[in-house]
Design an enzyme around this catalytic site. Structure first.
Site, PDB file in Angstrom:
ATOM      1  N   LYS A   1      33.592  24.029  54.783  1.00 17.48           N
ATOM      2  CA  LYS A   1      34.709  23.833  53.855  1.00 17.48           C
ATOM      3  C   LYS A   1      34.637  22.451  53.248  1.00 17.48           C
ATOM      4  O   LYS A   1      34.630  21.446  53.965  1.00 17.48           O
ATOM      5  CB  LYS A   1      36.045  24.025  54.585  1.00 17.48           C
ATOM      6  CG  LYS A   1      37.281  23.789  53.710  1.00 17.48           C
ATOM      7  CD  LYS A   1      37.449  24.851  52.628  1.00 17.48           C
ATOM      8  CE  LYS A   1      38.532  24.510  51.604  1.00 17.48           C
ATOM      9  NZ  LYS A   1      39.873  24.877  52.018  1.00 17.48           N
TER      10      LYS A   1
ATOM     11  N   HIS B   1      45.383  29.184  57.260  1.00 17.83           N
ATOM     12  CA  HIS B   1      45.637  27.992  58.086  1.00 17.83           C
ATOM     13  C   HIS B   1      46.456  28.417  59.296  1.00 17.83           C
ATOM     14  O   HIS B   1      47.546  28.982  59.137  1.00 17.83           O
ATOM     15  CB  HIS B   1      46.409  26.940  57.289  1.00 17.83           C
ATOM     16  CG  HIS B   1      45.645  26.443  56.100  1.00 17.83           C
ATOM     17  ND1 HIS B   1      44.828  25.341  56.154  1.00 17.83           N
ATOM     18  CD2 HIS B   1      45.549  26.926  54.831  1.00 17.83           C
ATOM     19  CE1 HIS B   1      44.268  25.154  54.958  1.00 17.83           C
ATOM     20  NE2 HIS B   1      44.685  26.103  54.148  1.00 17.83           N
TER      21      HIS B   1
ATOM     22  N   ASP C   1      45.666  31.774  51.915  1.00 15.62           N
ATOM     23  CA  ASP C   1      46.034  30.346  52.004  1.00 15.62           C
ATOM     24  C   ASP C   1      47.407  30.182  52.637  1.00 15.62           C
ATOM     25  O   ASP C   1      48.132  29.224  52.322  1.00 15.62           O
ATOM     26  CB  ASP C   1      45.980  29.647  50.634  1.00 15.62           C
ATOM     27  CG  ASP C   1      45.861  28.131  50.782  1.00 15.62           C
ATOM     28  OD1 ASP C   1      45.564  27.651  51.890  1.00 15.62           O
ATOM     29  OD2 ASP C   1      46.086  27.415  49.787  1.00 15.62           O
TER      30      ASP C   1
ATOM     31  N   HIS D   1      41.238  29.853  46.510  1.00 13.81           N
ATOM     32  CA  HIS D   1      42.547  29.974  45.852  1.00 13.81           C
ATOM     33  C   HIS D   1      42.476  29.676  44.348  1.00 13.81           C
ATOM     34  O   HIS D   1      43.114  28.748  43.855  1.00 13.81           O
ATOM     35  CB  HIS D   1      43.616  29.108  46.524  1.00 13.81           C
ATOM     36  CG  HIS D   1      43.155  27.775  47.069  1.00 13.81           C
ATOM     37  ND1 HIS D   1      42.500  26.853  46.297  1.00 13.81           N
ATOM     38  CD2 HIS D   1      43.276  27.227  48.299  1.00 13.81           C
ATOM     39  CE1 HIS D   1      42.228  25.782  47.036  1.00 13.81           C
ATOM     40  NE2 HIS D   1      42.683  25.990  48.258  1.00 13.81           N
TER      41      HIS D   1
ATOM     42  N   HIS E   1      41.117  33.232  53.807  1.00  9.59           N
ATOM     43  CA  HIS E   1      41.524  31.814  53.716  1.00  9.59           C
ATOM     44  C   HIS E   1      42.874  31.656  54.413  1.00  9.59           C
ATOM     45  O   HIS E   1      43.913  32.040  53.874  1.00  9.59           O
ATOM     46  CB  HIS E   1      41.637  31.379  52.248  1.00  9.59           C
ATOM     47  CG  HIS E   1      41.936  29.925  52.085  1.00  9.59           C
ATOM     48  ND1 HIS E   1      41.256  29.128  51.181  1.00  9.59           N
ATOM     49  CD2 HIS E   1      42.828  29.103  52.695  1.00  9.59           C
ATOM     50  CE1 HIS E   1      41.722  27.889  51.255  1.00  9.59           C
ATOM     51  NE2 HIS E   1      42.694  27.854  52.161  1.00  9.59           N
TER      52      HIS E   1
ATOM     53  N   HIS F   1      37.566  23.606  48.064  1.00  8.45           N
ATOM     54  CA  HIS F   1      38.881  23.283  47.481  1.00  8.45           C
ATOM     55  C   HIS F   1      38.562  22.574  46.169  1.00  8.45           C
ATOM     56  O   HIS F   1      38.244  21.389  46.159  1.00  8.45           O
ATOM     57  CB  HIS F   1      39.709  22.386  48.416  1.00  8.45           C
ATOM     58  CG  HIS F   1      41.082  22.122  47.859  1.00  8.45           C
ATOM     59  ND1 HIS F   1      42.221  22.647  48.415  1.00  8.45           N
ATOM     60  CD2 HIS F   1      41.485  21.435  46.766  1.00  8.45           C
ATOM     61  CE1 HIS F   1      43.278  22.285  47.686  1.00  8.45           C
ATOM     62  NE2 HIS F   1      42.855  21.535  46.687  1.00  8.45           N
TER      63      HIS F   1
HETATM   64  O1  DOR Z   1      48.981  24.243  49.732  1.00  6.19           O
HETATM   65  C1  DOR Z   1      48.069  23.967  50.489  1.00  6.19           C
HETATM   66  N1  DOR Z   1      48.275  23.829  51.819  1.00  6.19           N
HETATM   67  N2  DOR Z   1      46.843  23.790  49.992  1.00  6.19           N
HETATM   68  C2  DOR Z   1      45.831  23.343  50.746  1.00  6.19           C
HETATM   69  O2  DOR Z   1      44.760  23.157  50.231  1.00  6.19           O
HETATM   70  C3  DOR Z   1      46.047  23.001  52.169  1.00  6.19           C
HETATM   71  C4  DOR Z   1      47.189  23.722  52.724  1.00  6.19           C
HETATM   72  C5  DOR Z   1      47.631  23.139  54.050  1.00  6.19           C
HETATM   73  O3  DOR Z   1      46.800  22.947  54.912  1.00  6.19           O
HETATM   74  O4  DOR Z   1      48.837  22.903  54.210  1.00  6.19           O
HETATM   75 ZN    ZN Z   2      43.995  26.305  52.244  1.00  2.00          ZN
END
Ligand code: DOR
Ligand code: ZN
Length: 335
Positions: free
Chosen positions: A94, A14, A239, A167, A12, A133
């Protein structure tokens, strides 16, 4: 003292776009063999073409790393587009509930609507994995728990659909994992290493603000126990979610912990502290290989030694802070 991890996986992650993508990618692409990359970009990756283009862009920037980009679930998907996605190698969907987190304005308003159920049935038949999520729009500490009825319905209705509770942050979710054979979870380093006190117990720590919110010491402890024994239904998913300092100030703070630079050091430190290093390989790789059916990954052996790492405090000229949220006692050995 040393440990070697084979093919670490971050299920997971980003990575964002543009200069931010280029700046953060090496922290994941160097030590990890592969990662599940989230589709909540400014323009969500809501079509197979968008998801594939992004996947190819990452692959071109990092040849020895396999990005597994998830497709953003939305009600415009249909049998033809899901079939096309599957044929071209995408296998993850997702689910963002609408407005639950960063770039989720185009998320799903009603996950149990007839249209969404139809799409999920197609996804189930095609062998997709559904990453969720799992948060309601209710009180911030109860959101994951309040989402349980939806998880119950999805897990019962689509028995052949693998569902990942992303998460996992609330100890009450663990009973669901045990109840449904088709339900799995990812666990982040920050939910294992920290609780709400780290965010708000002293001065406010914007770099530890995330969704789902860090919870109580009891939640942290229960999740940590799952990770330390590498429970067969959990995988590591960081995450890691970078936001530039401009969006992280105390008056209006975007959710996300940029943990990518310290993940393997942090995991070794945590597992070592609890005498569980023997289970780290399963937690950070083997479980995910089995759960997600991964094959043909770039082979990597990453050796860590018991010495404090040297991490910068920030990158991108101070624009992106690297939070030091736990004392780190292990570092990746340079090759
Ligand atoms: O804390 C988070 N940041 N939770 C999420 O679900 C998305 C992520 C983000 O993309 O910044
Ligand atoms: Zn995330």
């Amino acid at each position: 003292m040393q440990i070697t991890l084979n093919n670490p996986l971050d299920m997971h992650l980003h990575l964002r776009e543009g200069d931010l993508l280029k700046a953060v990618l090496p922290f994941s692409a160097t030590p990890f063999s592969a990662a599940v990359v989230m589709p909540n970009l400014n323009t969500p990756l809501s079509t197979p073409a968008l998801a594939l283009e992004y996947q190819e862009q990452i692959a071109a920037l990092a040849p020895h790393f396999k990005p597994l980009v998830a497709l953003y679930l939305n009600d415009q998907l249909n049998k033809a587009s899901l079939q096309e996605a599957k044929d071209k190698g995408l296998f993850l969907l997702k689910l963002y509930p609408k407005n639950a987190t960063t770039n989720s304005a185009q998320g799903v308003r009603d996950i149990l609507s007839p249209r969404m159920l139809e799409i999920l049935e197609i996804a189930e038949n095609l062998g997709f994995i559904l990453c969720v999520h799992a948060e309601s729009a209710g009180f911030v500490l109860e959101r994951e728990f309040e989402f349980h009825p939806t998880i119950h319905t999805l897990a019962k209705t689509f028995k052949n659909l693998k569902i990942i509770l992303e998460h996992m942050s609330d100890k009450r979710s663990i009973a669901l994992l045990e109840q449904y054979p088709n339900l799995y979870a990812t666990l982040t380093l920050h939910h294992l290493a920290l609780n709400l006190d780290a965010l708000a117990g002293g001065t406010l720590a914007p770099h530890l603000f995330c969704k789902p919110l860090l919870k109580t010491p009891k939640d942290q402890q229960a999740l940590l126990e799952l990770a330390l024994k590498a429970h067969a239904k959990v995988s590591f998913g960081s995450d890691s979610a970078p936001h530039l300092v401009g969006s992280k100030h105390a008056c209006s703070c975007a959710a996300g912990v940029f943990s990518a630079p310290l993940l393997l050091s942090g995991l070794c430190t945590l597992f070592d502290k609890h005498n569980a290093l023997e289970h780290l390989q399963n937690f950070v790789s083997t479980n995910a290989m089995r759960i997600y059916g991964l094959k043909d990954l770039p082979q990597k052996s990453i050796t860590l030694e018991r010495k404090p790492p040297n991490l910068p405090n920030s990158i991108l000229n101070g624009q992106l802070i690297i939070p030091h949220f736990m004392p780190l006692e292990w570092r990746i050995k340079s090759h």
